[in-house]
Design a protein around this motif. Structure first.
Motif, PDB file in Angstrom:
ATOM      1  N   SER A 110      45.682 -32.419  66.518  1.00 42.06           N
ATOM      2  CA  SER A 110      45.435 -33.774  67.015  1.00 42.06           C
ATOM      3  C   SER A 110      44.214 -34.393  66.338  1.00 42.06           C
ATOM      4  N   ALA A 111      43.373 -33.555  65.726  1.00 43.09           N
ATOM      5  CA  ALA A 111      42.211 -34.058  64.979  1.00 43.09           C
ATOM      6  C   ALA A 111      42.548 -34.307  63.509  1.00 43.09           C
ATOM      7  N   GLY A 112      43.830 -34.107  63.124  1.00 47.34           N
ATOM      8  CA  GLY A 112      44.258 -34.391  61.766  1.00 47.34           C
ATOM      9  C   GLY A 112      44.059 -33.264  60.769  1.00 47.34           C
ATOM     10  N   LYS A 113      43.712 -32.064  61.241  1.00 48.02           N
ATOM     11  CA  LYS A 113      43.523 -30.917  60.354  1.00 48.02           C
ATOM     12  C   LYS A 113      44.849 -30.212  60.117  1.00 48.02           C
ATOM     13  N   GLN A 114      45.086 -29.802  58.876  1.00 49.30           N
ATOM     14  CA  GLN A 114      46.341 -29.139  58.523  1.00 49.30           C
ATOM     15  C   GLN A 114      46.154 -27.629  58.437  1.00 49.30           C
ATOM     16  N   PHE A 115      47.071 -26.910  59.098  1.00 49.65           N
ATOM     17  CA  PHE A 115      47.043 -25.452  59.103  1.00 49.65           C
ATOM     18  C   PHE A 115      48.368 -24.913  58.561  1.00 49.65           C
ATOM     19  N   LEU A 116      48.259 -23.974  57.643  1.00 47.26           N
ATOM     20  CA  LEU A 116      49.435 -23.263  57.148  1.00 47.26           C
ATOM     21  C   LEU A 116      49.775 -22.159  58.140  1.00 47.26           C
ATOM     22  N   LEU A 117      51.045 -22.089  58.533  1.00 46.40           N
ATOM     23  CA  LEU A 117      51.518 -21.054  59.452  1.00 46.40           C
ATOM     24  C   LEU A 117      52.465 -20.125  58.711  1.00 46.40           C
ATOM     25  N   LEU A 118      52.183 -18.833  58.780  1.00 46.97           N
ATOM     26  CA  LEU A 118      53.094 -17.814  58.266  1.00 46.97           C
ATOM     27  C   LEU A 118      52.806 -16.510  58.996  1.00 46.97           C
ATOM     28  N   HIS A 119      53.740 -15.568  58.896  1.00 45.55           N
ATOM     29  CA  HIS A 119      53.549 -14.324  59.655  1.00 45.55           C
ATOM     30  C   HIS A 119      52.408 -13.490  59.091  1.00 45.55           C
ATOM     31  N   GLY A 120      52.432 -13.238  57.784  1.00 49.30           N
ATOM     32  CA  GLY A 120      51.344 -12.501  57.154  1.00 49.30           C
ATOM     33  C   GLY A 120      51.756 -11.278  56.371  1.00 49.30           C
ATOM     34  N   ASP A 121      53.010 -10.864  56.473  1.00 47.47           N
ATOM     35  CA  ASP A 121      53.423  -9.679  55.716  1.00 47.47           C
ATOM     36  C   ASP A 121      53.444  -9.955  54.205  1.00 47.47           C
ATOM     37  N   ASP A 122      53.356 -11.227  53.817  1.00 49.17           N
ATOM     38  CA  ASP A 122      53.227 -11.567  52.395  1.00 49.17           C
ATOM     39  C   ASP A 122      51.976 -10.938  51.787  1.00 49.17           C
ATOM     40  N   PHE A 123      50.988 -10.637  52.619  1.00 46.21           N
ATOM     41  CA  PHE A 123      49.711 -10.131  52.133  1.00 46.21           C
ATOM     42  C   PHE A 123      49.618  -8.603  52.177  1.00 46.21           C
ATOM     43  N   ASP A 124      50.728  -7.935  52.422  1.00 49.91           N
ATOM     44  CA  ASP A 124      50.693  -6.465  52.498  1.00 49.91           C
ATOM     45  C   ASP A 124      50.198  -5.832  51.203  1.00 49.91           C
ATOM     46  N   SER A 125      50.507  -6.459  50.086  1.00 53.52           N
ATOM     47  CA  SER A 125      50.084  -5.886  48.800  1.00 53.52           C
ATOM     48  C   SER A 125      48.569  -5.841  48.679  1.00 53.52           C
ATOM     49  N   ALA A 126      47.885  -6.684  49.455  1.00 54.21           N
ATOM     50  CA  ALA A 126      46.421  -6.700  49.413  1.00 54.21           C
ATOM     51  C   ALA A 126      45.807  -5.608  50.279  1.00 54.21           C
ATOM     52  N   THR A 127      46.605  -5.035  51.190  1.00 54.45           N
ATOM     53  CA  THR A 127      46.035  -4.096  52.154  1.00 54.45           C
ATOM     54  C   THR A 127      46.565  -2.677  52.024  1.00 54.45           C
ATOM     55  N   ARG A 128      47.685  -2.474  51.345  1.00 54.81           N
ATOM     56  CA  ARG A 128      48.279  -1.137  51.264  1.00 54.81           C
ATOM     57  C   ARG A 128      47.948  -0.517  49.908  1.00 54.81           C
ATOM     58  N   ALA A 179      40.962  -2.725  55.177  1.00 58.25           N
ATOM     59  CA  ALA A 179      42.291  -3.328  55.048  1.00 58.25           C
ATOM     60  C   ALA A 179      42.347  -4.683  55.756  1.00 58.25           C
ATOM     61  N   ILE A 180      41.736  -4.775  56.925  1.00 59.49           N
ATOM     62  CA  ILE A 180      41.710  -6.041  57.670  1.00 59.49           C
ATOM     63  C   ILE A 180      40.968  -7.111  56.870  1.00 59.49           C
ATOM     64  N   HIS A 181      39.834  -6.726  56.280  1.00 59.98           N
ATOM     65  CA  HIS A 181      39.059  -7.674  55.474  1.00 59.98           C
ATOM     66  C   HIS A 181      39.876  -8.155  54.274  1.00 59.98           C
ATOM     67  N   ALA A 182      40.576  -7.235  53.610  1.00 58.25           N
ATOM     68  CA  ALA A 182      41.393  -7.602  52.454  1.00 58.25           C
ATOM     69  C   ALA A 182      42.496  -8.574  52.856  1.00 58.25           C
ATOM     70  N   PHE A 183      43.110  -8.325  54.015  1.00 59.06           N
ATOM     71  CA  PHE A 183      44.159  -9.216  54.520  1.00 59.06           C
ATOM     72  C   PHE A 183      43.594 -10.616  54.760  1.00 59.06           C
ATOM     73  N   GLU A 184      42.455 -10.693  55.422  1.00 61.50           N
ATOM     74  CA  GLU A 184      41.854 -11.987  55.737  1.00 61.50           C
ATOM     75  C   GLU A 184      41.488 -12.755  54.469  1.00 61.50           C
ATOM     76  N   GLN A 185      40.964 -12.052  53.476  1.00 61.95           N
ATOM     77  CA  GLN A 185      40.614 -12.711  52.221  1.00 61.95           C
ATOM     78  C   GLN A 185      41.859 -13.239  51.506  1.00 61.95           C
ATOM     79  N   ALA A 186      42.949 -12.460  51.543  1.00 62.11           N
ATOM     80  CA  ALA A 186      44.205 -12.904  50.932  1.00 62.11           C
ATOM     81  C   ALA A 186      44.745 -14.147  51.637  1.00 62.11           C
ATOM     82  N   ALA A 187      44.625 -14.178  52.971  1.00 63.54           N
ATOM     83  CA  ALA A 187      45.094 -15.332  53.746  1.00 63.54           C
ATOM     84  C   ALA A 187      44.277 -16.576  53.417  1.00 63.54           C
ATOM     85  N   VAL A 188      42.966 -16.435  53.338  1.00 64.54           N
ATOM     86  CA  VAL A 188      42.099 -17.570  53.005  1.00 64.54           C
ATOM     87  C   VAL A 188      42.399 -18.076  51.595  1.00 64.54           C
TER      88      VAL A 188
END
Length: 266
Positions: A110-128, A179-188
């Motif tokens: 409602s404040a006009g900010k855009q957020f990308l929504l996805l599940h997150g398994d796309d980033f598995d290569s960054a954490t495994r 692994a959690i940090h790597a996932f978060e960095q990949a998402a950002v």
């Protein structure tokens, strides 16, 4: 029942059909809230678990029934399948029982900010790191949930509230934190590439709101360990809620957040 109104709610990683799903807590949350848009950010039904061993408690059916009732009565329900319910990715672009199925989605607050929504398994290569570590990690996680289940049974006997031993232990294991940090960095990184203000995902069962490199990172957690959801209020503020036998706001981020200091613990 009095219901709290939020324009938008996000949940993911429910894992209906899995014995450690906290469906009763989720059902209470869904019955206690109403919204204009409900996002299901993957792993709602655990098809992997159902293939291994069929388990379906009546509360699991009631969760689906509640979501369907909302969809039929004016709530816009957007479903982004995850890896445990990836069969439903075959229906991307279609509407099933009043529920829209998407691979990814852009939500505008409602404040006009855009957020990308996805599940997150796309980033598995960054954490495994390799297949062996992945197998060991899956086995260790099953054992963590076993400990979590029995710890809370004992706590209930002595009048204690629900508490996630699994989450507590994960946050104290170096490799898990890495692994959690790597996932978060990949998402950002993905959010910056898409040119959006933030990203909302699930997958790793690690609820969090943070601002990293000017991007608002939100993970709505899960209903296996943490019993958490994300909500947006009418001013565009996003809150991370915990909902078990106790209910509380964990973290909030204001609409204009641009730095880590803009994220507040409630």
């Amino acid at each position: 029942m009095t219901q709290t109104y939020y324009p938008t709610i996000w949940i993911s990683d429910v894992h209906l059909g899995y014995k450690d799903c906290k469906a009763e807590f989720l059902l209470d949350f869904l019955n206690s809230t109403r919204c204009d848009t409900l996002y299901l950010v993957g792993d709602i039904v655990d098809l992997w678990s159902l293939k291994r061993q069929f388990f379906w408690h009546s509360s699991h059916y009631q969760v689906l029934e509640c979501i369907q009732h909302k969809a039929e009565n004016g709530t816009k329900v957007i479903y982004i399948p995850g890896n445990h319910d990836e069969t439903f990715r075959n229906y991307v672009g279609k509407t099933l029982f009043h529920v829209e199925v998407h691979k990814t989605y852009i939500h505008t607050t409602s404040a006009g900010k855009q957020f990308l929504l996805l599940h997150g398994d796309d980033f598995d290569s960054a954490t495994r790191y390799n297949k062996l570590i992945s197998i060991i990690g899956d086995a260790a996680y099953d054992f963590l949930l076993f400990l979590n289940r029995w710890t809370n049974r004992v706590r209930r006997l002595y009048g204690g509230h629900y508490w996630s031993l699994a989450s507590w232990l994960k946050n104290r294991v170096h490799k898990a934190r890495e692994a959690i940090h790597a996932f978060e960095q990949a998402a950002v990184h993905e959010a910056k590439k898409r040119g959006v203000d933030g990203i909302i995902c699930g997958h790793i069962h690690q609820p969090r709101i943070a601002v990293m490199d000017g991007i608002v990172y939100c993970n709505d957690g899960d209903w296996i360990e943490n019993c958490t959801a994300l909500v947006e209020n009418e001013q565009g503020r996003i809150e991370l809620l915990h909902w078990s036998d106790i209910k509380k706001v964990l973290t909030v981020v204001e609409p204009e957040a641009t730095s880590p200091e803009d994220v507040k613990a409630a």
